[in-house]
Design a protein around this motif. Structure first.
Motif, PDB file in Angstrom:
ATOM      1  N   GLY A 155       5.040   8.366  11.185  1.00  0.00           N
ATOM      2  CA  GLY A 155       5.441   9.247  10.087  1.00  0.00           C
ATOM      3  C   GLY A 155       4.627  10.522   9.990  1.00  0.00           C
ATOM      4  O   GLY A 155       4.784  11.281   9.043  1.00  0.00           O
ATOM      5  N   ASP A 156       3.740  10.775  10.968  1.00  0.00           N
ATOM      6  CA  ASP A 156       2.911  11.986  11.000  1.00  0.00           C
ATOM      7  C   ASP A 156       2.174  12.189   9.665  1.00  0.00           C
ATOM      8  O   ASP A 156       2.240  13.253   9.061  1.00  0.00           O
ATOM      9  N   ARG A 157       1.496  11.137   9.247  1.00  0.00           N
ATOM     10  CA  ARG A 157       0.855  11.158   7.931  1.00  0.00           C
ATOM     11  C   ARG A 157      -0.674  11.095   8.053  1.00  0.00           C
ATOM     12  O   ARG A 157      -1.190  10.751   9.105  1.00  0.00           O
ATOM     13  N   LYS A 158      -1.334  11.360   6.936  1.00  0.00           N
ATOM     14  CA  LYS A 158      -2.805  11.350   6.936  1.00  0.00           C
ATOM     15  C   LYS A 158      -3.329   9.928   6.748  1.00  0.00           C
ATOM     16  O   LYS A 158      -3.967   9.607   5.738  1.00  0.00           O
ATOM     17  N   TRP A 159      -3.029   9.079   7.727  1.00  0.00           N
ATOM     18  CA  TRP A 159      -3.493   7.691   7.668  1.00  0.00           C
ATOM     19  C   TRP A 159      -5.013   7.628   7.879  1.00  0.00           C
ATOM     20  O   TRP A 159      -5.573   8.437   8.605  1.00  0.00           O
ATOM     21  N   GLU A 160      -5.622   6.626   7.294  1.00  0.00           N
ATOM     22  CA  GLU A 160      -7.011   6.297   7.642  1.00  0.00           C
ATOM     23  C   GLU A 160      -7.008   5.821   9.098  1.00  0.00           C
ATOM     24  O   GLU A 160      -6.061   5.159   9.528  1.00  0.00           O
ATOM     25  N   PHE A 161      -8.076   6.106   9.819  1.00  0.00           N
ATOM     26  CA  PHE A 161      -8.140   5.721  11.239  1.00  0.00           C
ATOM     27  C   PHE A 161      -7.989   4.215  11.465  1.00  0.00           C
ATOM     28  O   PHE A 161      -7.511   3.784  12.498  1.00  0.00           O
ATOM     29  N   THR A 162      -8.427   3.413  10.483  1.00  0.00           N
ATOM     30  CA  THR A 162      -8.455   1.957  10.704  1.00  0.00           C
ATOM     31  C   THR A 162      -7.182   1.247  10.269  1.00  0.00           C
ATOM     32  O   THR A 162      -7.061   0.034  10.414  1.00  0.00           O
ATOM     33  N   VAL A 163      -6.224   1.987   9.710  1.00  0.00           N
ATOM     34  CA  VAL A 163      -4.957   1.355   9.302  1.00  0.00           C
ATOM     35  C   VAL A 163      -4.308   0.728  10.540  1.00  0.00           C
ATOM     36  O   VAL A 163      -4.215   1.377  11.582  1.00  0.00           O
ATOM     37  N   PRO A 164      -3.872  -0.535  10.464  1.00  0.00           N
ATOM     38  CA  PRO A 164      -3.258  -1.153  11.645  1.00  0.00           C
ATOM     39  C   PRO A 164      -1.988  -0.408  12.077  1.00  0.00           C
ATOM     40  O   PRO A 164      -1.238   0.090  11.224  1.00  0.00           O
ATOM     41  N   PHE A 165      -1.775  -0.340  13.386  1.00  0.00           N
ATOM     42  CA  PHE A 165      -0.581   0.304  13.962  1.00  0.00           C
ATOM     43  C   PHE A 165       0.677  -0.279  13.312  1.00  0.00           C
ATOM     44  O   PHE A 165       1.587   0.450  12.910  1.00  0.00           O
ATOM     45  N   HIS A 166       0.714  -1.599  13.184  1.00  0.00           N
ATOM     46  CA  HIS A 166       1.871  -2.298  12.601  1.00  0.00           C
ATOM     47  C   HIS A 166       2.211  -1.749  11.211  1.00  0.00           C
ATOM     48  O   HIS A 166       3.380  -1.532  10.881  1.00  0.00           O
ATOM     49  N   GLN A 167       1.179  -1.504  10.418  1.00  0.00           N
ATOM     50  CA  GLN A 167       1.400  -0.999   9.050  1.00  0.00           C
ATOM     51  C   GLN A 167       1.928   0.439   9.073  1.00  0.00           C
ATOM     52  O   GLN A 167       2.839   0.788   8.313  1.00  0.00           O
ATOM     53  N   ALA A 168       1.374   1.263   9.966  1.00  0.00           N
ATOM     54  CA  ALA A 168       1.796   2.671  10.041  1.00  0.00           C
ATOM     55  C   ALA A 168       3.236   2.804  10.520  1.00  0.00           C
ATOM     56  O   ALA A 168       3.898   3.810  10.253  1.00  0.00           O
ATOM     57  N   ALA A 187       0.854  -1.205   0.000  1.00  0.00           N
ATOM     58  CA  ALA A 187       0.000   0.000   0.000  1.00  0.00           C
ATOM     59  C   ALA A 187       0.880   1.243   0.000  1.00  0.00           C
ATOM     60  O   ALA A 187       1.960   1.251   0.584  1.00  0.00           O
ATOM     61  N   THR A 188       0.416   2.278  -0.653  1.00  0.00           N
ATOM     62  CA  THR A 188       1.212   3.504  -0.668  1.00  0.00           C
ATOM     63  C   THR A 188       1.097   4.207   0.680  1.00  0.00           C
ATOM     64  O   THR A 188       0.091   4.081   1.381  1.00  0.00           O
ATOM     65  N   VAL A 189       2.144   4.948   1.002  1.00  0.00           N
ATOM     66  CA  VAL A 189       2.175   5.699   2.259  1.00  0.00           C
ATOM     67  C   VAL A 189       1.520   7.051   2.012  1.00  0.00           C
ATOM     68  O   VAL A 189       1.859   7.731   1.041  1.00  0.00           O
ATOM     69  N   PRO A 190       0.562   7.466   2.859  1.00  0.00           N
ATOM     70  CA  PRO A 190      -0.124   8.746   2.602  1.00  0.00           C
ATOM     71  C   PRO A 190       0.785   9.960   2.803  1.00  0.00           C
ATOM     72  O   PRO A 190       1.894   9.843   3.344  1.00  0.00           O
ATOM     73  N   ALA A 191       0.299  11.119   2.387  1.00  0.00           N
ATOM     74  CA  ALA A 191       1.074  12.360   2.484  1.00  0.00           C
ATOM     75  C   ALA A 191       1.284  12.769   3.935  1.00  0.00           C
ATOM     76  O   ALA A 191       0.497  12.424   4.818  1.00  0.00           O
ATOM     77  N   SER A 192       2.360  13.524   4.158  1.00  0.00           N
ATOM     78  CA  SER A 192       2.643  14.057   5.499  1.00  0.00           C
ATOM     79  C   SER A 192       1.654  15.171   5.832  1.00  0.00           C
ATOM     80  O   SER A 192       1.225  15.910   4.945  1.00  0.00           O
ATOM     81  N   LEU A 193       1.332  15.305   7.120  1.00  0.00           N
ATOM     82  CA  LEU A 193       0.536  16.451   7.561  1.00  0.00           C
ATOM     83  C   LEU A 193       1.381  17.708   7.371  1.00  0.00           C
ATOM     84  O   LEU A 193       2.588  17.702   7.648  1.00  0.00           O
TER      85      LEU A 193
END
Length: 440
Positions: free
Chosen positions: A374-387, A2-8
Motif C-alpha cells: 500500500g506504499d504506506r509509512k509502515w514501521e520497519f518491523t511490521v510483518p509482511f503478512h500484515q502489510a 491495527a490501523t493502516v498508516p498514512a500513504s507516502l
C-alpha cells in the motif's frame, strides 16, 4: 485491528516521494518530449503531415502536463475512452472524498503511488488522443538500449543456464536447491536495472551476474529463500503425473531483468519444480522500463536471432514453451491502475481468481512491492503478512531491490541502524529482499 498508516506523499518535504515528484517525474516527462521530437522525421515518413501534426499535439499536451505537475495543480479526470477510464475517474473521486470539502487531489498533496501511476497513464492518454502515433511506445528506445548494453551479462546467464540444463536430470535435491537459490538471487539483483529510478539514464548490467552473488548475499535484508524452496520441492514430491503446478511471475523491467526472470522460469520448468509458468506484464508502456507484451515477444526474438549459440538456444526453447502453452503471458489492465493490491479482489475479480490457481506468485520489483504494502509509512518491523492487508490469492513472494521509502518485515533495530549509518539505504538499490508470505 491495527490501523493502516498514512500513504507516502510528496507533501512530506525532504522525503523521497517529494524529491521524485519535484525532480524525477518532470525529468521523465522532459525525456518523453525529447524522444517524440527526435522521431519527428520517422513520423513524417510513416504518416506524412498527419504524423507531424500528431507529434506536435502530443508534445503540447505533455508540456502542459509537466507544468501542471510542477505547479501542483489539481488532478483532472481522464477522457480518452479506453476501458480503464471509469476506474481511474472513480479513483480520483475516491481520493477527493478523503479530503476536506474544499480541497482537491493534487500532485504533491495526494499519495505518491497514485500520482506517479497517474502521470504514466496521462502520458499514454496524450498519445491515444493523437493517432496515427497513438500506439508509439515512448520508452521503447531506452528499453532496447538497456538490453543491448547488457549483452555480456545476458550471454553469461544464457551460457550458465544451458550448462545446468545439460545435467539437470542428474542433480540431487541439494544441488537443485543450490541452483534454485542462485537463479533466484540473479532475478532479485536483476531488479537493480530500473530506468524509471535513473530517469532513463544508463543502468545496464555489464558483468557476469553469477560472479558477484556471494558478495551481494550480505545485502539481502530479508531472506526467505528456504521457505520458498520447501514450498516448491514439497509440491513437486506430492504431485501426481496429471497434476498442474503453476507459478506466476508478475514482471517488472524489460531488458536484462526480464532475461533473469525467463532464465529462472526455464529452470523451474526443466527441474520439474513446476509444470507451467504464467507471466504478467503491462498492457501499456509504464514506468519507463516495465515489460509490455511487445517487449516480451521482442526479447525472445532477439535471443533467437542472436549470433551467440547459447542465447539463440534460450530463445528457441522459450518460443517452444510459449507454443506448447507451458509459458503463458497475460496483461490485465489492473497492473496499470493506481490501486494497491489489497483491492484487487473487488476491482479485478477475474484477475484475483486467476491468481488463486497459482502455487506461488513471484512479484518482481519495487512498484509491485509498493502496491503489495500500500506504499504506506509502515514501521520497519511490521510483518509482511500484515502489510499485505488481506491480499492473499496464493502463497507469494517479493523479489525486490529497495528504491523507495517502504520496507516491512525487518528485525527489531535493523532499520533504525541503517537510518543512522546509511541514510539513503531505502532508495539506493543496493539492498534487496526475498520476502515470502505463505498466505491463509
Amino acid at each position: 485491528m491495527a490501523t493502516v498508516p498514512a500513504s507516502l506523499a510528496g507533501s512530506f518535504q525532504g522525503s523521497f516521494a517529494y524529491f521524485s515528484i519535484k525532480d524525477r517525474l518532470p525529468q521523465i516527462l522532459t525525456r518523453v518530449i525529447d524522444t517524440l521530437h527526435r522521431h519527428k522525421n520517422e513520423f513524417f515518413e510513416e504518416h506524412g503531415e498527419k504524423g507531424i501534426e500528431a507529434e506536435k499535439n502530443t508534445i503540447s499536451i505533455l508540456s502542459k502536463l509537466r507544468n501542471e505537475l510542477q505547479t501542483d495543480k489539481p488532478l483532472v479526470p481522464l477522457d480518452d475512452k479506453l476501458p480503464d477510464v471509469p476506474l481511474w475517474n472513480q479513483y480520483l473521486e475516491y481520493q477527493q472524498n478523503l479530503l476536506d470539502g474544499n480541497e482537491q487531489p493534487s500532485w504533491f498533496q495526494s499519495p505518491w503511488l497514485y500520482v506517479e501511476c497517474y502521470m504514466y497513464r496521462r502520458i499514454h492518454e496524450a498519445l491515444v488522443h493523437n493517432p496515427p502515433i497513438d500506439d508509439y511506445d515512448v520508452f521503447k528506445e531506452a528499453k532496447v538500449q538497456s538490453f543491448f548494453e547488457s549483452q555480456q551479462a545476458i550471454i553469461a546467464l544464457c551460457t550458465y543456464l544451458q550448462e545446468i540444463l545439460k545435467n539437470i536430470e542428474d542433480l540431487d535435491e541439494k544441488q537443485l536447491q543450490e541452483e534454485f537459490f542462485k537463479l533466484l538471487q540473479v532475478s532479485l539483483w536483476g531488479n537493480k536495472c530500473d530506468l524509471s529510478i535513473s530517469a532513463g539514464e544508463d543502468n545496464s548490467q555489464k558483468a557476469s551476474p553469477l560472479k558477484s552473488l556471494d558478495n551481494l548475499k550480505t545485502f539481502i535484508l530479508v531472506d526467505d529463500m528456504e521457505s520458498i524452496w520447501s514450498l516448491l520441492i514439497n509440491n513437486k514430491k506430492r504431485r501426481t503425473s496429471e497434476e498442474i503446478t503453476r507459478v506466476d511471475i508478475v514482471l517488472d523491467n524489460a531488458g536484462y531483468e526480464l532475461i533473469t526472470d525467463l532464465v529462472l522460469a526455464n529452470f523451474l520448468l526443466s527441474s520439474k519444480l513446476v509444470t507451467e509458468i504464467h507471466f504478467h506484464g503491462k498492457c501499456i508502456p509504464w514506468y519507463v522500463s516495465d515489460t509490455t507484451k511487445q517487449d516480451f515477444n521482442w526479447t525472445i526474438k532477439q535471443l533467437q536471432s542472436a549470433n551467440n549459440r547459447w542465447m539463440s538456444r534460450c530463445g528457441m526453447n522459450w518460443e517452444g514453451s510459449i507454443k506448447k502453452g507451458v509459458w503463458v503471458y497475460h496483461d490485465h489492465m489492473f497492473w496499470t491502475l493506481p490501486h494497491e493490491f489489497c483491492s484487487m479482489a473487488q476491482v479485478a475479480t477475474d484477475l484475483y481468481t486467476e491468481l488463486q490457481k497459482s502455487r506461488l506468485i513471484i512479484f518482481k520489483g519495487d512498484l509491485n512491492y509498493r502496491k503489495l504494502t500500500g506504499d504506506r509509512k509502515w514501521e520497519f518491523t511490521v510483518p509482511f503478512h500484515q502489510a499485505l492487508n488481506k491480499f492473499h490469492p496464493a502463497p507469494l513472494c517479493s523479489l525486490r531491490t529497495l528504491k523507495s521509502d517502504v520496507q516491512v518485515g525487518l528485525k527489531p533495530g535493523q532499520g533504525e541502524q541503517f537510518v543512522t549509518s546509511e541514510p539513503d539505504w531505502m532508495i539506493c538499490g543496493k539492498y534487496g529482499v526475498v520476502q515470502f508470505d505463505a498466505s491463509l
